[in-house]
Design a protein around this motif. Structure first.
Motif, PDB file in Angstrom:
ATOM      1  N   ALA A   8       0.989   5.816  -3.699  1.00  0.00           N
ATOM      2  CA  ALA A   8       0.007   5.094  -4.508  1.00  0.00           C
ATOM      3  C   ALA A   8       0.594   4.786  -5.883  1.00  0.00           C
ATOM      4  O   ALA A   8       0.381   3.696  -6.435  1.00  0.00           O
ATOM      5  N   ALA A  65      -8.696   0.577  -4.125  1.00  0.00           N
ATOM      6  CA  ALA A  65      -8.203   1.919  -4.440  1.00  0.00           C
ATOM      7  C   ALA A  65      -9.153   2.948  -3.851  1.00  0.00           C
ATOM      8  O   ALA A  65     -10.369   2.755  -3.866  1.00  0.00           O
ATOM      9  N   PRO A  93      -3.721   1.085  -3.336  1.00  0.00           N
ATOM     10  CA  PRO A  93      -3.252   2.420  -3.715  1.00  0.00           C
ATOM     11  C   PRO A  93      -4.237   3.472  -3.202  1.00  0.00           C
ATOM     12  O   PRO A  93      -5.424   3.433  -3.526  1.00  0.00           O
ATOM     13  N   THR A 153       0.831  -1.196   0.000  1.00  0.00           N
ATOM     14  CA  THR A 153       0.000   0.000   0.000  1.00  0.00           C
ATOM     15  C   THR A 153       0.869   1.250   0.000  1.00  0.00           C
ATOM     16  O   THR A 153       2.034   1.203   0.399  1.00  0.00           O
ATOM     17  N   CYS A 168      -2.282   5.328 -11.512  1.00  0.00           N
ATOM     18  CA  CYS A 168      -1.110   4.644 -12.057  1.00  0.00           C
ATOM     19  C   CYS A 168      -0.411   5.504 -13.104  1.00  0.00           C
ATOM     20  O   CYS A 168      -1.024   5.912 -14.083  1.00  0.00           O
ATOM     21  N   THR A 185       2.604   1.940  -5.434  1.00  0.00           N
ATOM     22  CA  THR A 185       1.779   0.735  -5.292  1.00  0.00           C
ATOM     23  C   THR A 185       1.380   0.204  -6.655  1.00  0.00           C
ATOM     24  O   THR A 185       1.418  -1.011  -6.898  1.00  0.00           O
ATOM     25  N   TRP A 186       1.000   1.102  -7.557  1.00  0.00           N
ATOM     26  CA  TRP A 186       0.665   0.657  -8.917  1.00  0.00           C
ATOM     27  C   TRP A 186       1.901   0.069  -9.612  1.00  0.00           C
ATOM     28  O   TRP A 186       1.791  -0.900 -10.364  1.00  0.00           O
TER      29      TRP A 186
END
Length: 161
Positions: free
Chosen positions: A39, A96, A58, A33, A63, A42-43
């Motif tokens: 985030a 998300a 995320p 996470t 992304c 995370t992607w």
């Protein structure tokens, strides 16, 4: 390759050891996470560590793996990556989220909407028993610690089987 071996060697985890194969075998017990720019990380972990991690949260970010605001292309890119790695919609879960007053929400929602256009890969749900993509919007939430904590608290409780 750097962090996971140190962490999983020091603490009791589901990995039997610290090899890549050990991490792959225990991926169903691992989440990643990040908040805001985390985030985006995370992607990136979703794309590059899907073999070692099953759950992704995320928070407050979309992304950027192939560039900012390229939602449709990025969704297609992720679908292609998953197919190449032999992953199906049963192999991961994504929770998300962002707040309604969060500066990142206007980017996250269109990206999630693009992912929804690929239901063979990203099956949108309000219950992880029936899908693998959950999109949470915190009413009146901003780009702040309180919103992040709400997303994390709710995301972790919904994400793990």
């Amino acid at each position: 390759k750097d962090l996971m071996p140190v962490f999983e060697k020091k603490y009791h985890t589901y990995a039997q050891g610290t090899t890549l194969e050990d991490f792959k075998a225990s991926r169903g017990h691992r989440a990643f996470t990040g908040y805001s720019m985390g985030a985006c990380g995370t992607w990136a972990a979703f794309e590059f560590c899907i073999d070692e991690i099953k759950y992704f949260l995320p928070m407050s970010g979309d992304c950027w793996n192939i560039g900012q605001n390229r939602y449709a292309e990025t969704a297609e890119h992720l679908c292609k990556m998953l197919k190449e790695k032999g992953k199906t919609s049963n192999d991961f879960k994504i929770y998300a989220g962002a707040g309604t007053r969060d500066m990142a929400e206007p980017n996250l929602t269109p990206f999630v909407n693009e992912l929804k256009k690929h239901p063979d890969t990203f099956l949108y749900t309000d219950n992880f028993g029936t899908g693998n993509l959950y999109h949470c919007i915190v009413p009146n939430g901003g780009h702040d610690l309180n919103t992040a904590m709400q997303l994390l608290y709710n995301g972790l409780s919904k994400t793990f089987d």
